[in-house]
Design a protein around this motif. Structure first.
Motif, PDB file in Angstrom:
ATOM      1  N   SER A 169     -41.974  24.152 -10.806  1.00 34.33           N
ATOM      2  CA  SER A 169     -41.274  25.437 -10.885  1.00 34.33           C
ATOM      3  C   SER A 169     -39.812  25.225 -11.318  1.00 34.33           C
ATOM      4  O   SER A 169     -39.255  26.037 -12.052  1.00 34.33           O
ATOM      5  N   LEU A 170     -39.227  24.114 -10.890  1.00 34.10           N
ATOM      6  CA  LEU A 170     -37.844  23.819 -11.305  1.00 34.10           C
ATOM      7  C   LEU A 170     -37.795  23.512 -12.803  1.00 34.10           C
ATOM      8  O   LEU A 170     -36.917  23.987 -13.520  1.00 34.10           O
ATOM      9  N   LYS A 171     -38.764  22.752 -13.251  1.00 31.68           N
ATOM     10  CA  LYS A 171     -38.827  22.411 -14.682  1.00 31.68           C
ATOM     11  C   LYS A 171     -39.027  23.674 -15.525  1.00 31.68           C
ATOM     12  O   LYS A 171     -38.398  23.843 -16.573  1.00 31.68           O
ATOM     13  N   SER A 172     -39.869  24.573 -15.067  1.00 29.67           N
ATOM     14  CA  SER A 172     -40.117  25.747 -15.899  1.00 29.67           C
ATOM     15  C   SER A 172     -38.901  26.679 -15.886  1.00 29.67           C
ATOM     16  O   SER A 172     -38.563  27.288 -16.913  1.00 29.67           O
ATOM     17  N   LEU A 173     -38.214  26.758 -14.773  1.00 26.33           N
ATOM     18  CA  LEU A 173     -36.972  27.542 -14.747  1.00 26.33           C
ATOM     19  C   LEU A 173     -35.927  26.912 -15.674  1.00 26.33           C
ATOM     20  O   LEU A 173     -35.208  27.613 -16.392  1.00 26.33           O
ATOM     21  N   PHE A 174     -35.867  25.591 -15.662  1.00 24.98           N
ATOM     22  CA  PHE A 174     -34.941  24.890 -16.563  1.00 24.98           C
ATOM     23  C   PHE A 174     -35.226  25.285 -18.019  1.00 24.98           C
ATOM     24  O   PHE A 174     -34.311  25.631 -18.771  1.00 24.98           O
ATOM     25  N   ASP A 175     -36.494  25.225 -18.398  1.00 23.89           N
ATOM     26  CA  ASP A 175     -36.860  25.552 -19.786  1.00 23.89           C
ATOM     27  C   ASP A 175     -36.475  26.993 -20.140  1.00 23.89           C
ATOM     28  O   ASP A 175     -35.978  27.268 -21.228  1.00 23.89           O
ATOM     29  N   GLU A 176     -36.696  27.875 -19.179  1.00 26.43           N
ATOM     30  CA  GLU A 176     -36.362  29.276 -19.384  1.00 26.43           C
ATOM     31  C   GLU A 176     -34.849  29.467 -19.587  1.00 26.43           C
ATOM     32  O   GLU A 176     -34.414  30.153 -20.517  1.00 26.43           O
ATOM     33  N   LEU A 177     -34.071  28.819 -18.723  1.00 21.56           N
ATOM     34  CA  LEU A 177     -32.610  28.968 -18.802  1.00 21.56           C
ATOM     35  C   LEU A 177     -32.052  28.323 -20.057  1.00 21.56           C
ATOM     36  O   LEU A 177     -31.090  28.798 -20.650  1.00 21.56           O
ATOM     37  N   LYS A 178     -32.669  27.233 -20.426  1.00 24.45           N
ATOM     38  CA  LYS A 178     -32.254  26.529 -21.641  1.00 24.45           C
ATOM     39  C   LYS A 178     -32.397  27.486 -22.836  1.00 24.45           C
ATOM     40  O   LYS A 178     -31.526  27.550 -23.696  1.00 24.45           O
ATOM     41  N   ALA A 179     -33.465  28.240 -22.847  1.00 24.38           N
ATOM     42  CA  ALA A 179     -33.703  29.187 -23.939  1.00 24.38           C
ATOM     43  C   ALA A 179     -32.802  30.416 -23.830  1.00 24.38           C
ATOM     44  O   ALA A 179     -32.311  30.932 -24.832  1.00 24.38           O
ATOM     45  N   PHE A 182     -28.435  28.536 -21.978  1.00 29.27           N
ATOM     46  CA  PHE A 182     -27.765  27.241 -22.186  1.00 29.27           C
ATOM     47  C   PHE A 182     -28.337  26.503 -23.398  1.00 29.27           C
ATOM     48  O   PHE A 182     -29.006  25.477 -23.247  1.00 29.27           O
ATOM     49  N   SER A 183     -28.054  27.013 -24.573  1.00 26.64           N
ATOM     50  CA  SER A 183     -28.600  26.363 -25.766  1.00 26.64           C
ATOM     51  C   SER A 183     -27.869  25.047 -26.050  1.00 26.64           C
ATOM     52  O   SER A 183     -28.356  24.201 -26.789  1.00 26.64           O
ATOM     53  N   ASP A 184     -26.683  24.876 -25.461  1.00 26.27           N
ATOM     54  CA  ASP A 184     -25.880  23.684 -25.694  1.00 26.27           C
ATOM     55  C   ASP A 184     -26.627  22.417 -25.253  1.00 26.27           C
ATOM     56  O   ASP A 184     -27.287  22.399 -24.220  1.00 26.27           O
ATOM     57  N   ALA A 185     -26.468  21.354 -26.048  1.00 23.24           N
ATOM     58  CA  ALA A 185     -27.175  20.094 -25.768  1.00 23.24           C
ATOM     59  C   ALA A 185     -26.772  19.482 -24.428  1.00 23.24           C
ATOM     60  O   ALA A 185     -27.512  18.683 -23.858  1.00 23.24           O
ATOM     61  N   SER A 186     -25.606  19.848 -23.915  1.00 22.31           N
ATOM     62  CA  SER A 186     -25.150  19.257 -22.653  1.00 22.31           C
ATOM     63  C   SER A 186     -25.985  19.730 -21.453  1.00 22.31           C
ATOM     64  O   SER A 186     -25.988  19.089 -20.411  1.00 22.31           O
ATOM     65  N   PHE A 187     -26.680  20.844 -21.596  1.00 18.19           N
ATOM     66  CA  PHE A 187     -27.535  21.320 -20.500  1.00 18.19           C
ATOM     67  C   PHE A 187     -28.872  20.597 -20.628  1.00 18.19           C
ATOM     68  O   PHE A 187     -29.750  21.001 -21.387  1.00 18.19           O
ATOM     69  N   LYS A 188     -29.022  19.478 -19.898  1.00 12.67           N
ATOM     70  CA  LYS A 188     -30.197  18.634 -20.131  1.00 12.67           C
ATOM     71  C   LYS A 188     -30.739  17.945 -18.887  1.00 12.67           C
ATOM     72  O   LYS A 188     -31.758  17.258 -18.974  1.00 12.67           O
ATOM     73  N   GLU A 189     -30.093  18.121 -17.737  1.00 11.70           N
ATOM     74  CA  GLU A 189     -30.516  17.354 -16.564  1.00 11.70           C
ATOM     75  C   GLU A 189     -31.357  18.175 -15.580  1.00 11.70           C
ATOM     76  O   GLU A 189     -31.067  19.340 -15.310  1.00 11.70           O
ATOM     77  N   ILE A 190     -32.376  17.523 -15.053  1.00  9.03           N
ATOM     78  CA  ILE A 190     -33.136  18.090 -13.940  1.00  9.03           C
ATOM     79  C   ILE A 190     -33.126  17.015 -12.851  1.00  9.03           C
ATOM     80  O   ILE A 190     -33.801  15.987 -12.969  1.00  9.03           O
ATOM     81  N   SER A 191     -32.303  17.249 -11.819  1.00  9.76           N
ATOM     82  CA  SER A 191     -32.179  16.284 -10.733  1.00  9.76           C
ATOM     83  C   SER A 191     -33.208  16.630  -9.670  1.00  9.76           C
ATOM     84  O   SER A 191     -33.045  17.583  -8.915  1.00  9.76           O
ATOM     85  N   MET A 192     -34.278  15.853  -9.655  1.00  7.88           N
ATOM     86  CA  MET A 192     -35.291  16.045  -8.609  1.00  7.88           C
ATOM     87  C   MET A 192     -36.026  14.738  -8.383  1.00  7.88           C
ATOM     88  O   MET A 192     -36.246  13.976  -9.302  1.00  7.88           O
ATOM     89  N   GLY A 193     -36.376  14.509  -7.122  1.00  7.92           N
ATOM     90  CA  GLY A 193     -37.072  13.285  -6.746  1.00  7.92           C
ATOM     91  C   GLY A 193     -36.206  12.392  -5.885  1.00  7.92           C
ATOM     92  O   GLY A 193     -35.054  12.120  -6.215  1.00  7.92           O
TER      93      GLY A 193
END
Ligand SMILES: *Cc1c(COP(=O)(O)O)cnc(C)c1O
Length: 222
Positions: A169-179, A182-193
């Motif tokens: 769910s975190l990954k899919s929210l990330f993808d959604e927000l990226k679109a 946050f189109s900028d390349a700097s938005f790229k991290e998912i800290s989990m685990g």
């Protein structure tokens, strides 16, 4: 196994795009130096006082990540040097980090913490709250803080399917927000685990794992 051996073993299993944050909270400086001498440069701490104390005496090429819940009145102590703040969970905290970033002539990288676990005790935005903040006009004015991704903590449970779905769910929210925001390349991290679930987190798209006890051994809070 030694700290160096633990590090090597974990590093050997991480894909190239995944960064290891060695979580050294409660551990003495000698143990951090063992990890440092084994080549580790990225450390995570969850208490401001402990973080600044270690920063002051340990080598200056260490990248310090603040991974714990951060109180607004303590941002000023870490703003001069912190590399990444993982746990940004409110607009007021983000605004304060921006203010302290400006005072220090820096742009401070942060991760927006999302509430993905079932437990209500864990911190983080829910999606509606986050979108409200991102769409507020003031958000665009924050020039000294830069969200570079999301962070989340899964439920504390043996139920692997549950943990996996929270990471997903975190990954899919990330993808959604990226679109959407946050189109900028700097938005790229998912800290989990963490130690117990980082292989699962990587399978679900983590780019940054926060591993403590699997490197340094169990913590003693006594
Ligand atoms: C302590 C902590 C970790 C590391 O936990 P381990 O289970 O020892 O790997 C990771 N993330 C956060 C936010 C922590 O507080």
């Amino acid at each position: 196994m030694s700290i160096a051996e633990n590090l090597e073993k974990i590093q050997s299993t991480l894909p190239e795009h995944v960064q290891l944050v060695a979580v050294s909270k409660t551990k003495p400086n000698e143990q951090l130096m063992e990890a440092y001498d084994a080549g580790n440069r990225v450390f995570g701490e969850n208490k401001v006082q402990e973080l600044t104390g270690k920063y002051e005496v340990l080598p200056k090429d260490i990248e310090w990540h603040m991974i714990g819940h951060l109180q607004r009145n303590k941002v000023k102590y870490i703003a001069p040097f912190v590399t990444l703040i993982h746990g940004v969970d409110s607009k007021r905290l983000l605004v304060e980090i921006n203010k302290q970033g400006a005072k220090n002539g820096r742009v401070i990288d942060v991760l927006l913490q999302m509430h993905i676990a079932i437990e209500s005790t864990k911190f983080g935005f829910d999606k509606a709250e986050l979108l409200e903040m991102l769409d507020a006009p003031e958000f665009a004015e924050l020039q000294n803080v830069r969200p570079v991704g999301l962070m989340g903590m899964a439920s504390y449970t043996d139920n692997e399917a549950q943990v996996r779905s929270e990471f997903a769910s975190l990954k899919s929210l990330f993808d959604e927000l990226k679109a959407s925001h946050f189109s900028d390349a700097s938005f790229k991290e998912i800290s989990m685990g963490m130690s117990g679930d980082y292989p699962l987190a990587i399978e679900e798209g983590s780019t940054m794992v926060r591993v403590g006890s699997a490197i340094f051994g169990a913590r003693n809070y006594a």
